[in-house]
Design a protein around this motif. Structure first.
Motif, PDB file in Angstrom:
ATOM      1  N   THR A 142      48.085  40.618  44.147  1.00 41.22           N
ATOM      2  CA  THR A 142      48.034  40.581  42.680  1.00 41.22           C
ATOM      3  C   THR A 142      49.373  40.968  42.063  1.00 41.22           C
ATOM      4  O   THR A 142      49.729  40.471  41.001  1.00 41.22           O
ATOM      5  CB  THR A 142      46.954  41.529  42.135  1.00 41.22           C
ATOM      6  OG1 THR A 142      47.210  42.831  42.643  1.00 41.22           O
ATOM      7  CG2 THR A 142      45.571  41.086  42.530  1.00 41.22           C
ATOM      8  N   GLU A 176      51.331  37.859  41.765  1.00 38.61           N
ATOM      9  CA  GLU A 176      50.812  37.026  40.673  1.00 38.61           C
ATOM     10  C   GLU A 176      51.282  37.582  39.334  1.00 38.61           C
ATOM     11  O   GLU A 176      51.774  36.849  38.476  1.00 38.61           O
ATOM     12  CB  GLU A 176      49.283  37.008  40.700  1.00 38.61           C
ATOM     13  CG  GLU A 176      48.703  36.124  41.766  1.00 38.61           C
ATOM     14  CD  GLU A 176      47.191  36.281  41.850  1.00 38.61           C
ATOM     15  OE1 GLU A 176      46.584  35.542  42.610  1.00 38.61           O
ATOM     16  OE2 GLU A 176      46.635  37.153  41.151  1.00 38.61           O
ATOM     17  N   GLU A 230      44.534  38.654  37.254  1.00 36.73           N
ATOM     18  CA  GLU A 230      43.238  38.081  37.619  1.00 36.73           C
ATOM     19  C   GLU A 230      42.092  38.793  36.915  1.00 36.73           C
ATOM     20  O   GLU A 230      41.214  38.154  36.327  1.00 36.73           O
ATOM     21  CB  GLU A 230      43.038  38.211  39.135  1.00 36.73           C
ATOM     22  CG  GLU A 230      43.220  36.913  39.868  1.00 36.73           C
ATOM     23  CD  GLU A 230      43.039  37.110  41.362  1.00 36.73           C
ATOM     24  OE1 GLU A 230      42.072  37.795  41.756  1.00 36.73           O
ATOM     25  OE2 GLU A 230      43.862  36.591  42.129  1.00 36.73           O
ATOM     26  N   GLU A 249      39.524  37.250  34.174  1.00 34.24           N
ATOM     27  CA  GLU A 249      38.087  37.208  34.405  1.00 34.24           C
ATOM     28  C   GLU A 249      37.349  37.841  33.234  1.00 34.24           C
ATOM     29  O   GLU A 249      36.308  37.350  32.794  1.00 34.24           O
ATOM     30  CB  GLU A 249      37.742  37.959  35.695  1.00 34.24           C
ATOM     31  CG  GLU A 249      37.348  37.034  36.825  1.00 34.24           C
ATOM     32  CD  GLU A 249      37.310  37.772  38.141  1.00 34.24           C
ATOM     33  OE1 GLU A 249      36.651  38.836  38.199  1.00 34.24           O
ATOM     34  OE2 GLU A 249      37.941  37.299  39.100  1.00 34.24           O
ATOM     35  N   CYS A 297      45.921  32.047  31.067  1.00 33.48           N
ATOM     36  CA  CYS A 297      45.061  32.109  32.248  1.00 33.48           C
ATOM     37  C   CYS A 297      44.943  30.765  32.954  1.00 33.48           C
ATOM     38  O   CYS A 297      44.162  30.619  33.885  1.00 33.48           O
ATOM     39  CB  CYS A 297      43.675  32.648  31.926  1.00 33.48           C
ATOM     40  SG  CYS A 297      43.729  34.417  31.656  1.00 33.48           S
TER      41      CYS A 297
END
Ligand code: HEC
Length: 395
Positions: A144, A147, A160, A164, A174
């Motif tokens: 992550t 990312e 993430e 979500e 996103c």
């Protein structure tokens, strides 16, 4: 014979120790950087990277102090099932557990005074129980951070999780492909860095090759003087030219553009580049060129067919050095490119300032920016060594 071998071997031992020492000095911080960049945020902030491979604290303490009654998985005593998620969740702080130690169950004190874990140990035990019951489920390693760094995420959890939950910040959509173009992200910065570094490597290289040929094989007036000036130019500090050049750039309207940075890096790369390639080209065998001219070859042909191919090792090593220098440069990018076209070094600098302790993002970004230099280095390492020797060893 054998003693000679032994002596040779022993003679090279100090050298090998030194080399291994250098490797270790280089590798350990690099490894730390890499490991940290893959660790979850809390882990990276709380413990050193070397603990990533050892057992989490608390497990051993639990076995020592509590395991004999509550059992290895905590579920031995039905009234106090330490393996039950909800039950453990009701203990938010280790103080709440410590308070139970003086209670009496069936006439027996829960934990005798001299058989209690200290505060730190108890905190670790609670952390262990929370992990074991799945309350603090976090992986040993995660991507992550990468990312987040790539899309330029600056929130408190991660990209993430935010996406979500639908709580992402306004500059993130996103849609990963679209978020790659976020101006705060490393993806865009990577593209910009490439866009700066490739022309800023090729341009001085081509010009330097022409100039080096002229200095080595063409007769013109003042050749020695030009070359002397060139060597002298190498000592001009970059900082001295920042003000005049940026004024010129803004008059020309190329301030903050890629063109300006290319020109600047070219100008500053040239003196050394010409010097290095000239030394190399000048040491090529004279007869080769003389017979070529006798056969009617023009300078252009001699340059393309002889000088250029034979100077490849020097050109390649120079390309590597110039590329690495431009890639890692912050000052020039900061002043001539500004935040309009952020490069990787600029972005990392921003991370340090805005996050302070955001090691997880910082390490991931730093590692991303190291990636290309590492690839370049390993792919061209033989030119690297040759380039270091270029000019110092004749032939
Ligand atoms: C000598 C055996 C023994 C040891 C060692 C022991 N416990 Fe217990 N524990 C018990 C018993 C017996 C109970 C009571 C169960 C009941 O409610 O009847 C209990 C209850 C508890 C409770 C529930 C307290 C309450 O009243 O709500 C907690 C929490 C607990 N233990 C945690 C621990 C922890 C953490 C350790 C290790 C530091 C530990 N225990 C070590 C025997 C032990």
């Amino acid at each position: 014979m054998n003693t000679e071998k032994l002596r040779n071997f022993l003679g090279s031992v100090p050298l090998h120790i030194v080399i291994i020492g250098f490797c270790v000095i280089w590798l350990i911080p690099a490894l730390g950087l890499m490991v940290t960049s893959f660790r979850p945020v809390q882990d990276a902030n709380e413990t050193g990277w070397w603990t990533a491979f050892s057992e989490k604290p608390g497990a051993a303490e639990y076995t020592q102090y509590c395991g004999k009654c509550h059992g290895e998985d905590g579920s031995e005593i039905a009234e106090a099932d330490l393996g039950d998620t909800e039950y453990i969740e009701s203990f938010r702080r280790s103080l709440q557990i410590a308070a139970t130690f003086n209670r009496e169950y069936n006439g027996e004190i829960h934990l005798a005074e001299d058989d209690r874990p200290d505060d730190q140990q108890l905190a670790d035990i609670l952390a262990h129980l929370r992990r074991q019951t799945g309350l603090d489920e976090r992986p040993q390693f995660t991507i992550t951070n990468y990312e987040d760094a790539i899309v330029g995420y600056r929130g408190t959890t991660n990209y993430e999780a935010d996406c979500e939950a639908g709580t992402q910040s306004v500059d993130l959509t996103c849609d990963f492909a679209q978020d790659l173009t976020n101006p705060r992200g490393m993806a865009l910065a990577f593209r910009n860095s490439l866009f700066v570094a490739i022309p800023a490597t090729i341009l001085p290289l081509i010009l330097a090759a022409f100039a080096a040929y002229a200095f080595s094989w063409m007769d013109f007036k003042g050749r020695i003087w030009f070359f002397a000036i060139l060597v002298g130019l190498q000592v001009v500090p970059l900082q001295m030219t920042l003000v005049p050049i940026s004024r010129i750039y803004f008059q020309l309207g190329i301030g903050g553009t890629f063109l300006g940075v290319w020109l600047f890096h070219t100008g500053f790369g040239l003196p050394y580049a010409i010097y290095l390639i000239r030394n190399f080209m000048g040491s090529l065998p004279r007869e080769l060129f003389e017979s070529a001219y006798l056969d009617g070859a023009s300078h252009w042909t001699a340059f393309l067919r002889l000088a250029l191919p034979l100077s490849m090792p020097a050109l390649a090593s120079l390309a590597i050095f110039q590329f690495l220098w431009v890639w890692n440069d912050l000052l020039v990018a900061l002043i001539f490119l500004t935040g309009r076209n952020p490069v990787m070094t600029y972005q990392i600098n921003n991370l340090v300032q805005s996050l302070g302790g955001g090691w997880h993002l910082l390490t991931a970004s730093a590692f991303l920016s190291m990636l290309l230099p590492l690839i370049v280095f390993f792919a061209f390492q033989r030119y690297f060594v040759r380039g270091l020797l270029a000019g110092s060893v004749k032939g």
